[in-house]
Design an enzyme around this catalytic site. Structure first.
Site, mmCIF file in Angstrom:
data_model
loop_
_atom_site.group_PDB
_atom_site.id
_atom_site.type_symbol
_atom_site.label_atom_id
_atom_site.label_comp_id
_atom_site.label_asym_id
_atom_site.label_seq_id
_atom_site.Cartn_x
_atom_site.Cartn_y
_atom_site.Cartn_z
ATOM 1 C CG ASP A 90 -20.460 -17.717 17.281
ATOM 2 O OD1 ASP A 90 -21.463 -17.274 17.856
ATOM 3 O OD2 ASP A 90 -20.254 -18.933 17.146
ATOM 4 C CD GLU B 259 -21.689 -25.083 11.811
ATOM 5 O OE1 GLU B 259 -21.800 -24.391 12.842
ATOM 6 O OE2 GLU B 259 -20.733 -25.867 11.613
#
Length: 809
Positions: A545, A779
C-alpha cells in the site's frame, strides 16, 4: 477557362464518331474506371476495417470476463465432496452454517439483551462497532468441529459445532449455544437467543409450531439437501418463545427483515419478541424462519440438523449424545495439534499452547464459501461489468473487517493451513486458480455474493485487470508440490496436471503485464503519476500500500520485491513442470537469472548504503502543503477548505531509492535467494538488529526510523499504514528465512540462528501478550509500544504465530 474547356470536350466527345477519338478524349473513361476500381477496393476494405475494429473492441471488452479454457482444478468430484459439504462457512457472522453449493440455505445466530424501553442491540454480523470485549474460536478443525467464546458485556456465549457424516447429502450437524453470566459484570436481565434458517428463494419448508408461538422444528426438501429436519430445544428458567416466518430478498437483508418483525410481548413479563407470520403480499412466499427463546441466564439452545438420507443414524446429536461427540472431537483436536506442532514437546506452557490453538482455529473457523460474480473493468470497458458466476472456498483476513477473499493474503494463510491439512490447502488454492480469466488475471479482492458485497464500500468493489497482487500462492505451493511429487499417487498427479496449466497462464500474465524496461526487472503497475494529494503515490498492487517507493512513478521503475516474488515463482514452476515432463528449462533459466546475486546487485544494491533498494525517478524533497485560498473572494465569503497537496522542492533524479529502508529492502533475504556466503547477506543480518532501523522488541518495523516518511501521513486524511508498524506476514517471512540460513553452512550461519531465535520469541511474546490484554489478535502492532493496531480480530496472516512457535516453515 478550365471549366469551359471541360464542357467543350464533353460536347465534342458526345458528337464525334467513335473511331475518331483523340488521346485527350480517351482520358476521361480511364479516370472513371480508375476511380470506380479504387472505390470498389477501398469501400469494402474500409467496411472490413470498421467491422474488424468493432469486433476487436467487442472482443476486448469481453476478454476480461472470458474464463480460462484450461481444465478446472476443482473437478466435479472434488466440488461434490460430502465430507466438506456443511460447515461454518459464514465468517462474517458470529456463528452460522451453510453448504458448499451455489444455492445453499444459510443458518445463523442472533442475540440481544432485553432492555426495555430501549431498542434491543442485536448481535449478528461480526462488527467492531459492537465492541465485544472478546470473541473467536478456541478450537476448530476446519471441518466438523469447533468451539467458540464470545464476551458481550455481561453475557458470555459459547457456541459449539459438530458434524457427523452419513447418507448422501452431507450428514447431520448440531450446534449448541450456551449463554451465561460474565463473572466480571453484573447479572443482566433476560436474554434472547434467535436462530434462523433462510433459503435462497422460495422454500418447501413446513414449520412445526406449538402453542405459545413455540417453533419446535422445520421440515423441508430440495434437490441438494434432499429431505431434512431442523429441530430446536432450549433449557433455562422462565422461558418464553416466539418465532417469525417471513421473506427476505437476499441474505444480506436478514437482519433488516428481522427488525421489522419485532414487537413488545406481554406474557411472562414484557419483552421484545417476534410477530409470527409476516410474509409480504408481493413476495413469492416465505423463505426465512426464525426461532426465538427468551429467559434468564444460564440459557442453552440446541439446534439439530438431520438429513433424511441418513438411514443408519445411531441417535440424534443432542443432549448426552451431543456432549459425548463434542468431547470426542475435542480430544482428537488436541492429539492432532500436538502431533503436528509438538508445542508441548518443545516446552511451551499450557497457556501458550491454548493461545496457539486459538490463533490457528480462528483462521480455520474463518474459512468461508462464497458464490457470485465480481465487478470488473478493463481499459476497454467504459463501465464495470459482471464476471461469470463462480465459487470460492477461502480463508479470510478478518471476520469483522475483511470477511472475504484477498489474493496475496491467502498465500500466507495457507502456510498455516497446509501444516494442519494439506488437502484443505489444495482445495483452497484450486478454487482461487479457477477464478482466472483467459488472460491469466485473478482479481485481487473477491467480493462474491450479496453478503460479501454488503460489507464493502462502493469505491472498492470494482476490480481492474491491470492490477496485480503478489503471487504468494507460490509460498505454500513450493512444499505442497514437493509433497505431491513424493506421494506420486494417481490423485496427486491429477491435481498437478489440472493445476499446472493455470499456474503457467498466471505466471505468464505477470511476465507480460508487470515486466520492467530492462531484462530481469519488474514494475508494479497501477501507481498514479498525477497524484497531487499523496506525498508518495501508493503502490496498492504490491500489497504494501503506502510503503514509499520512487517519488515520481514512471516506466523506468524497478521494484525489488516483485523481482524476488518472480524468482520464487520461477523456481516453483520449474519443479512442477519437471515433475509432469513438461518444458521446464525456461523456468529454471529464469530462476537462475533472477536469483543471480551479481545481476541482482548490479540492479538493486547500493554499496555506499549497503542495502538493496528500488530504482526510479526520486527525490526526498517533497512535503504536503495547504494551497493558498482562491483569489477574488468576495468580502465576508468563507474561505473554502482545501486539502493538503504535494509540493516538490527539489527536482527528482533517476537513482536507487536508498532513503527508504524497510521491508522491501529485505526481500532478497525473505525469498532466500541470497547466497549463504554473500557479503550482502552479512550486511543485512548485521543491520537487522539496529534499533534505529528495523529492530524492535515486538518484531521488525515496516519502515526504518531513519526514513524520511517514517510514521508520516501519505495524505491529509491517510494515516501511515506500512510506514513503521510491525506486520506479521513479513516478519514471518523473515523468521522463515533466518531459520533457513541458520541451517545452511556459511559465514553468517550463527548470526542467522541467533536472530531467528530472538525475533521469533519477540513476535510470539508480544502477540500473545496483546491477545491476553485485549482478547484479540490484531492486524498490525505498534513499533513503539507493541500494542495491537488496525482491525481485530485479524487471524489471517497474524495467525502465523502458530507455525513460528513450531518452527514449521
Amino acid at each position: 477557362m478550365a471549366r469551359k474547356d471541360g464542357v467543350r470536350r464533353r460536347t465534342a466527345h458526345q458528337n464525334a464518331p467513335r473511331e475518331e477519338h483523340t488521346e485527350e478524349d480517351s482520358e476521361e473513361p480511364y479516370h472513371i474506371d480508375k476511380l470506380a476500381i479504387s472505390l470498389f477496393i477501398l469501400v469494402p476494405l474500409a467496411v472490413t476495417i470498421c467491422i474488424g475494429y468493432f469486433y476487436y473492441q467487442n472482443m476486448m471488452q469481453h476478454m476480461i470476463t472470458r474464463q480460462s479454457s484450461a481444465p478446472m482444478v476443482i473437478t466435479n468430484k472434488r466440488a461434490s465432496d460430502m465430507g466438506r459439504f456443511w460447515g461454518t462457512y459464514r465468517p462474517g457472522v458470529y456463528f452460522g452454517t451453510k453448504t458448499r453449493s451455489a444455492n445453499s440455505p444459510v443458518t445463523g445466530l442472533m442475540w440481544f439483551q432485553q432492555n426495555l424501553p430501549h431498542e434491543p442491540k442485536i448481535r449478528h454480523w461480526c462488527e467492531q462497532g459492537d465492541k465485544l470485549s472478546k470473541y473467536g474460536w478456541l478450537k476448530h478443525n476446519g471441518n466438523d468441529y469447533g468451539v467458540q467464546e464470545l464476551y458481550d458485556g455481561n453475557i458470555k456465549l459459547t457456541t459449539e459445532y459438530v458434524k457427523r457424516l452419513g447418507g448422501k447429502n452431507g450428514g447431520d450437524w448440531s450446534a449448541r449455544i450456551t449463554a451465561t453470566n460474565n463473572a466480571n459484570e453484573p447479572l443482566p436481565s433476560k436474554v434472547s437467543l434467535m436462530y434462523y434458517f433462510v433459503t435462497d428463494g422460495p422454500s418447501n419448508v413446513v414449520p412445526n409450531i406449538r402453542k405459545s408461538q413455540h417453533l419446535r422444528s422445520l421440515e423441508g426438501e430440495d434437490s441438494e439437501l434432499g429431505s431434512y429436519k431442523m429441530s430446536f430445544s432450549a433449557e433455562g428458567s422462565d422461558l418464553a418463545y416466539s418465532h417469525m416466518i417471513s421473506y427476505t430478498p437476499g441474505f444480506e437483508h436478514i437482519e433488516t427483515v428481522l427488525k421489522y418483525g419485532l414487537e413488545i410481548k406481554r406474557n411472562k413479563g414484557d419483552y421484545v419478541g417476534l410477530k409470527g407470520r409476516l410474509v409480504p403480499m408481493d413476495s413469492p412466499g416465505p423463505n426465512m424462519y426464525v426461532y426465538q427463546v427468551t429467559g434468564h441466564l444460564p440459557l442453552t439452545l440446541e439446534v439439530v440438523f438431520e438429513s433424511g438420507s441418513v438411514s443408519d443414524r445411531p441417535e440424534s446429536l443432542q443432549g448426552a449424545a451431543l456432549e459425548a461427540e463434542l468431547a470426542k472431537k475435542n480430544r482428537e483436536f488436541d492429539t492432532k495439534f500436538e502431533e503436528i506442532f509438538k508445542l508441548k514437546e518443545k516446552g511451551y506452557s499450557a497457556g501458550k499452547i491454548s493461545f496457539a490453538q486459538a490463533a490457528m482455529s480462528n483462521m480455520l473457523g474463518g474459512i468461508g464459501f462464497f458464490f457470485g460474480s465480481s465487478k470488473v473493468q478493463s481499459r476497454y470497458n467504459e463501465k464495470p461489468i459482471d464476471s461469470w458466476d463462480a465459487a470460492l472456498f477461502t480463508a479470510v483476513p478478518s471476520r469483522s473487517f475483511f470477511p472475504r477473499g484477498f489474493l496475496w493474503d491467502e498465500g500466507f494463510h495457507n502456510m498455516l493451513i497446509k501444516e494442519w491439512d494439506e488437502t484443505l490447502s489444495m482445495e483452497i488454492i484450486g478454487h482461487w486458480m479457477d477464478l482466472m480469466n483467459s488472460d491469466g488475471w485473478i482479481p485481487r479482492e473477491q467480493i462474491l455474493g450479496g453478503e460479501a458485497r454488503a460489507k464493502v464500500p462502493d469505491e472498492f468493489v470494482v476490480q481492474r485487470d491491470e492490477n496485480a497482487n503478489p503471487p504468494t500462492f507460490f509460498l505454500p505451493l513450493e512444499s505442497i508440490i514437493e509433497s505431491l511429487i513424493r506421494e506420486n499417487s494417481t490423485s496427486s498427479k491429477e491435481y498437478l496436471q489440472h493445476l499446472y496449466p493455470r499456474l503457467r497462464t498466471w505466471y505468464n500474465w505477470y511476465n507480460k503485464t508487470q515486466a520492467g524496461q530492462l531484462p530481469t526487472t519488474y514494475r508494479w503497475k497501477g501507481r498514479n503519476p498525477d497524484a497531487v494529494k499523496e506525498i508518495n503515490p501508493k503502490t496498492l498492487t504490491s500489497g504494501l500500500d503506502d510503503y514509499p517507493r520512487a517519488s515520481h512513478p514512471t516506466s523506468i521503475e524497478r521494484h525489488l520485491d516483485l523481482r524476488c516474488w518472480m524468482a520464487l515463482a520461477s523456481k516453483v514452476m520449474a519443479n512442477i513442470a519437471r515433475s509432469l515432463n513438461e518444458e521446464w528449462q525456461s523456468y529454471q533459466l529464469t530462476y537462475e537469472a533472477l536469483s543471480d546475486n551479481s545481476l541482482l546487485n548490479d540492479l538493486h544494491w547500493s554499496e555506499p548504503q549497503r542495502r538493496y533498494a528500488d530504482y526510479g525517478l526520486h527525490t526526498d524533497s517533497t512535503k504536503l502543503k495547504r494551497p493558498p485560498p482562491p483569489q477574488h473572494l468576495q468580502p465576508g465569503q468563507p474561505v473554502p477548505h482545501r486539502d493538503l497537496e504535494r509540493v516538490v522542492t527539489k527536482s527528482p533524479t533517476e537513482k536507487l531509492v536508498t532513503s527508504y529502508y524497510g521491508y522491501v529492502s529485505l526481500f532478497p533475504l525473505l525469498t532466500q535467494i541470497l547466497e549463504p556466503g554473500s557479503d550482502q547477506l552479512g550486511h543485512i543480518l548485521n543491520q537487522m538488529k539496529d534499533e534505529k532501523l528495523l529492530w524492535t522488541p515486538f518484531g521488525l518495523r515496516s519502515l526504518s526510523k531513519s526514513s524520511p516518511l517514517y510514521q508520516k501521513h501519505n495524505t491529509e486524511h491517510d494515516p501511515p499504514y506500512w510506514r513503521g508498524a510491525v506486520w506479521m506476514n513479513i516478519n514471518y517471512m523473515a523468521v522463515r528465512a533466518l531459520y533457513h540460513y541458520s541451517l545452511t553452512a556459511g559465514p553468517h550461519q550463527q548470526l542467522a540462528a541467533s536472530l531467528h531465535r530472538e525475533l521469533r520469541d519477540n513476535l510470539i511474546n508480544n502477540v500473545e501478550k496483546e491477545y491476553r490484554r485485549t482478547g484479540f489478535i490484531w492486524e498490525q502492532y505498534d513499533d513503539r509500544t507493541g500494542e495491537g493496531k488496525g482491525c481485530h480480530p485479524f487471524t489471517g496472516w497474524s495467525a502465523l504465530v502458530t507455525v513460528m512457535m513450531a518452527d514449521k516453515y
